[in-house]
Design an enzyme around this catalytic site. Structure first.
Site, mmCIF file in Angstrom:
data_model
loop_
_atom_site.group_PDB
_atom_site.id
_atom_site.type_symbol
_atom_site.label_atom_id
_atom_site.label_comp_id
_atom_site.label_asym_id
_atom_site.label_seq_id
_atom_site.Cartn_x
_atom_site.Cartn_y
_atom_site.Cartn_z
ATOM 1 N N ASP A 1 0.829 -1.211 0.000
ATOM 2 C CA ASP A 1 0.000 0.000 0.000
ATOM 3 C C ASP A 1 0.866 1.265 0.000
ATOM 4 O OD1 ASP A 1 -2.323 1.472 0.062
ATOM 5 O OD2 ASP A 1 -3.182 0.408 1.762
ATOM 6 N N ASP B 1 -10.888 2.061 -3.143
ATOM 7 C CA ASP B 1 -11.440 1.838 -1.806
ATOM 8 C C ASP B 1 -12.961 1.881 -1.822
ATOM 9 O OD1 ASP B 1 -9.154 1.334 -0.435
ATOM 10 O OD2 ASP B 1 -8.880 3.372 0.313
HETATM 11 C C1 GLA Z 1 -5.804 1.871 2.231
HETATM 12 C C2 GLA Z 1 -6.233 0.731 1.341
HETATM 13 C C3 GLA Z 1 -7.268 -0.101 2.023
HETATM 14 C C4 GLA Z 1 -6.732 -0.617 3.345
HETATM 15 C C5 GLA Z 1 -6.258 0.538 4.198
HETATM 16 C C6 GLA Z 1 -5.553 0.052 5.437
HETATM 17 O O1 GLA Z 1 -6.826 2.803 2.390
HETATM 18 O O2 GLA Z 1 -6.682 1.208 0.111
HETATM 19 O O3 GLA Z 1 -7.668 -1.173 1.216
HETATM 20 O O4 GLA Z 1 -5.683 -1.510 3.111
HETATM 21 O O5 GLA Z 1 -5.371 1.385 3.491
HETATM 22 O O6 GLA Z 1 -5.130 1.091 6.243
#
Ligand code: GLA
Length: 723
Positions: A472, A542
């Site tokens: 990420d 997301d």
């Molecule tokens: C980001 C990602 C999510 C999740 C969060 C965790 O927003 O896109 O899918 O993994 O971080 O903190």
């Protein structure tokens, strides 16, 4: 077959679909003559008349002649009044560059790019042209490739300081495409967090138009992509030229319509936050850009990009390979979990047939929310008393694989890492570091930071035995500055960051070739061809709401193949939009990419759990077709209430079709959707209904699709050719 033809001073790259023609003018300027459908030959004089070149072909850069000449790699300041691709400050402080051709070589194979991801050249023909600026001694090496199997030309640019004095590169774009007319419309893919890659189409107007990112990443707000399409171009008809960058950092993409109605498309590293010192003998490599041409509409262009990325860019090990059906814990548990809870979820997932369980954020340091611990990649024993080893083993004992989340490029101010190395993050000495999501960005350009990240990720993968890593990256750059660079090199920070990130990914993918890495950046905020060279799939967004996802997936697949999109069925009411959609529609939409779940299976009722078992089976059975078939968008969610798409196997014997209706319509007849990409002469059975139709009928009349009542209704049909 890809080939390069040379006819005197004209070079013609082509394959069965496309031609790309360039020419050395008298005096050595490199002109661009053509990119488009394959040509047998080209009479240069015809086009050059528009550039005021006399019939005898004589040409001089005097009297601003460059202003009308279509060029391969133009610069500003010596007669061309349009923006140029290159600006380099010499020892006298001037920044104009006059590039003249030195040599052209047809290469045995397409060379790799030093330090940067790029398409691999299997089945390609490659041309290298070297230009030189006599005043400074700067050499500009242009590499071109054309491929047997895609309607594509790729380009890259390397600068070499062949003079005796230091040079400062302030602009070094990767691509310039000079087109003779302005009868085009521009398509870009802007967006936002949770609303990535919105298809935006508008007419070209005189002057500049384009997209760019100064965020340090390619970003959710702007994709490094541009297409020019004719006003009459439709999804499956008409001309389209697409361009993208194999790069993940800040970029610019610009279409400039000149006073003479010519169009100049340029793309490369964004020059606002960039410069590069080039000492004598040193080289600078700019990222690769890829061009696709289609006379089969926007869909043809998209499938051209899909072929290029699937066959030449994605990590070899994952090319055309099955992806495990996974369940990710994020929306199931967020930060609130311990080992028993995770194992419970993993067990319920395994019982439903899921093949891989992923533990998301919250397993390290003392991270109970997003304010702390990034950089401290030691397991939190309060939550996981048996460590990563114990959890990994117990998940595998359920008969499924284990994967986990990391955000390796970041540091929380509340972390041992930050306390030990406050200068390891991007920062400007004396200025307050601006936080986003309570975190700072590590300075990936520094070797010690790269080593730290490689070590932390390696230890984590080893300890957990993970088969999957979600990589990420959750914030934009601010305070762009590096403690490792002197004042006059601060503008190198952003690009050095990318080189460092790529070096880290190269080391890790070499050491852990079997680990499936899924990229992520607050959803799909760094979804680009640069990342896809190392990570074969990317978390799309997301926003997991099915209706929103149809749009996001439509925009994303304009450029990227379905296999690269992480698409999960999530719970209702949806955590982002609050919308309740039927499970079968969430399933139908998630089938659009690398399939998985983002929910707590223990909270499903018996019927839903049973449905889940069938879904996993169906997802696996149809995987090759869905991920690697030819994709056709039949009805766009940006334009219509009923969105429809289908994937067709390369031999046209199988297809999978999906229709999603956003809002219910009262007193309406069932939609009739015309299919595409089938063999008109074959007969196809719709497996779900048992009915048989001719391919011609399905494509010309359409398929009538009765839908259940209610919002967000959907159907999925699989088609098989008879005999
Ligand atoms: C980001 C990602 C999510 C999740 C969060 C965790 O927003 O896109 O899918 O993994 O971080 O903190």
């Amino acid at each position: 077959m890809a080939e390069i033809l040379r006819n005197g001073n004209v070079y013609h790259l082509r394959n069965e679909k496309v031609s790309y023609v360039l020419m050395e003018m008298p005096g050595g300027t490199l002109a661009h003559l053509y990119f488009g459908a394959r040509l047998e030959g080209l009479n240069a004089a015809n086009l050059l008349r528009r550039a005021n070149v006399p019939a005898d072909g004589s040409f001089s850069v005097q009297e601003c002649a460059l202003d009308r000449l279509p060029q391969e790699y133009p610069s500003f300041g010596l007669g061309d009044m349009r923006d140029g691709a290159l600006e380099v400050e010499g020892p006298d402080g001037s920044w104009a560059v006059d590039l003249r051709m030195e040599k052209a070589e047809i290469l045995e194979e397409k060379p790799a790019l030093e330090g940067l991801p790029a398409t691999r050249g299997e089945g390609s023909a490659a041309l290298r042209v070297t230009l030189r600026d006599g005043h400074t001694g700067l050499a500009v090496i242009l590499d071109y490739a054309v491929y047997d199997d895609c309607p594509t030309v790729t380009r890259s640019v390397r600068l070499l300081n062949g003079g005796g004095a230091p040079l400062k590169v302030t602009r070094a774009l990767s691509l310039c495409l000079d087109l003779p007319d302005d009868g085009w419309e521009l398509i870009t893919l802007p967006g936002a967090w949770g609303r990535e890659r919105v298809v935006c189409r508008r007419p070209l107007v005189a002057g500049h138009q384009g997209v760019s990112s100064r965020r340090g990443a390619s970003s959710a707000q702007a994709s490094p992509f541009m297409a020019l399409v004719r006003p009459e171009t439709a999804q499956e008809a008409g001309e389209a030229i697409g361009a993208t960058l194999v790069y993940s950092g800040s970029f610019l993409a610009d279409a400039e319509v000149s006073q003479f109605g010519a169009t100049r498309l340029m793309m490369g590293i964004g020059d606002d936050d960039f410069s590069w010192q080039l000492l004598p003998g040193e080289a600078f490599q700019a990222p690769e850009a890829a061009l696709v041409y289609s006379d089969g509409g926007i869909g043809g262009m998209s499938r051209g990009f899909h072929a290029l990325l699937e066959n030449h860019l994605l990590p070899r090990r994952w090319m055309h390979r099955a992806r495990p059906v996974l369940l990710n814990s994020w929306e199931a548990a967020y930060f609130d979990f311990d080992e028993e809870k995770l194992l419970d979820i993993a067990k319920a997932a395994a019982d439903a047939g899921v093949e891989l369980f992923v533990m998301d954020d919250g397993w390290f340091g003392h991270r109970d929310d997003d304010t702390t611990s990034l950089g401290d990649w030691t397991v939190d024993r309060r939550k996981l008393p048996h460590g990563l080893e114990g959890l990994g083993e117990r998940v595998r004992a359920l008969g499924i694989q284990f994967g986990l989340w990391m955000e390796p490029e970041m540091v929380s101010p509340d972390s041992d890492l930050y306390r030990a190395h406050p200068d390891w993050c991007l920062h400007i000495p004396g200025r307050e570091g601006i936080r986003a999501r309570h975190q700072l960005v590590l300075d990936m350009g520094r070797r010690e930071v790269q080593d730290f990240v490689v070590d932390a990720v390696s230890q984590t993968l080893k300890a957990s035995g993970a088969a999957y890593l979600k990589w990420d990256m959750n914030r934009n750059f601010t305070n762009i500055g590096s403690a490792a660079l002197p004042a006059d090199r601060q503008r190198e920070t952003g690009h050095r960051y990318m080189l460092g990130l790529y070096a880290v990914l190269k080391r890790l993918t070499k050491a852990f070739p079997e680990v499936l890495i899924e990229g992520c950046a607050s959803g799909g905020a760094r979804f680009d061809a640069g990342m896809l060279y190392y990570v074969p799939q990317f978390w799309c967004s997301d926003d997991t709401d099915a209706l929103c996802r149809v749009r996001i997936q439509c925009g994303t697949t304009m450029l990227f193949p379905p296999s690269t999109m992480g698409c999960h069925v999530s719970a209702v009411p949806n955590h982002q939009t609050g919308r309740v959609t039927p499970m079968e529609t969430r399933f139908a939409v998630a089938l659009g990419g690398s399939f998985g779940y983002e929910l707590d299976p223990r909270r499903l009722d018996d019927a839903e759990r049973a449905a889940m078992r069938g879904q996993v089976e169906f997802a696996n059975q149809t995987q090759q077709l869905r991920l690697y078939g030819q994709l056709y968008w039949l009805q766009s969610p940006f334009a219509e209430n009923d969105a429809a798409w289908m994937s067709v196997s390369p031999d046209k014997r199988e297809a999978i079709f999906t229709l999603v209706r956003a809002m219910a319509r009262i007193n309406a007849v069932p939609p009739l959707v015309r299919l595409a990409g089938l063999d008109a002469k074959r007969r196809y059975r719709v497996i779900e209904t048992g009915e048989v139709f001719g391919g011609d009928e399905l494509m010309r009349v359409g398929l009538c699709c009765p839908l259940a009542n209610g919002d967000a209704a959907s159907v999925v049909y699989t088609l098989k050719a008879e005999a």
